[in-house]
Enzyme design. Sequence first.
Site, PDB file in Angstrom:
ATOM      1  CD  GLU A 171      -2.897  -1.191   2.304  1.00 40.51           C
ATOM      2  OE1 GLU A 171      -4.111  -0.963   2.164  1.00 40.51           O
ATOM      3  OE2 GLU A 171      -2.375  -1.485   3.406  1.00 40.51           O
ATOM      4  CD  GLU A 191      -3.670  -6.337   3.653  1.00 46.23           C
ATOM      5  OE1 GLU A 191      -2.846  -5.471   3.961  1.00 46.23           O
ATOM      6  OE2 GLU A 191      -3.677  -6.916   2.533  1.00 46.23           O
TER       7      GLU A 191
END
Length: 268
Positions: free
Chosen positions: A122, A142
Amino acid sequence: MIGGGDSGIRYEKDDRIARVTLDRPDVLNAMNQRMHRELALVWDDIEADDDIRAAVLTGAGERAFTVGQDLGERARLDREGTPPTSFGSRGQPGSPRLTDRFDLSKPVIARVNGYALGGGFELALACDLVVAADHAVFALPEATLGLVPGAGGAFRLARQMPLKQAMGYLLTGRRMSAAEALRFGLVNEVVPLRDLDAAVGTWTDALRRSAPLSVRALKEAVQRSLHLPLEEAFTATYPWEEKRRRSHDAVEGPRAFAEKRAPVWRGA
């Protein structure tokens, strides 16, 4: 003092370039709350220091850029009853983090030298330029951990590569090689590890040659107009562009070209 000691962050300035190193190589530069607090101060300082033209973000060692959130710390916070996080860093240590610091006007280069997983991917997606070693690995795992990529991974990946491909990586946590990231346009350059610093150096050299106000105006205009129809993008107001067009540098560039000399930028 920002960074240093056992904060997990090293912050240095060298020849108009800020260098930010995530420095917990024993845990693959996993990011804890203390690091996020330190990083907020770092980004504030980079934005405020008009002598800084760009920043390079990297991880210590050769194994990882960063694997993102320190899950050991997250498990402890869960046991203590700390509410789980979701999208964005509002209310979290170090807010706004780089991933939702939308007004940072200086370009940031991600120097990716290993695993860029979860929050690490990210961070790379939030940077303006990415230079990766050929052994780099990217992933957003995730969903396999009962989490979501809350630092913008879900939103940026779907905007920066074809949607079906992005969904495949998001929903399964599948890993992406450096070569695949280059093919999808998620990185600017992939080189052997021994050439990584030299490759990053070519980009920082180029940024130093560019007019600093032009760089800031361009970054702002691009980011603020991505959602706009083309006609509206032309007529929108961009504060850094207003500063550039009224600046010494807007005159200095053409003058230096006509006089066959290197421009002398004043910046802000």
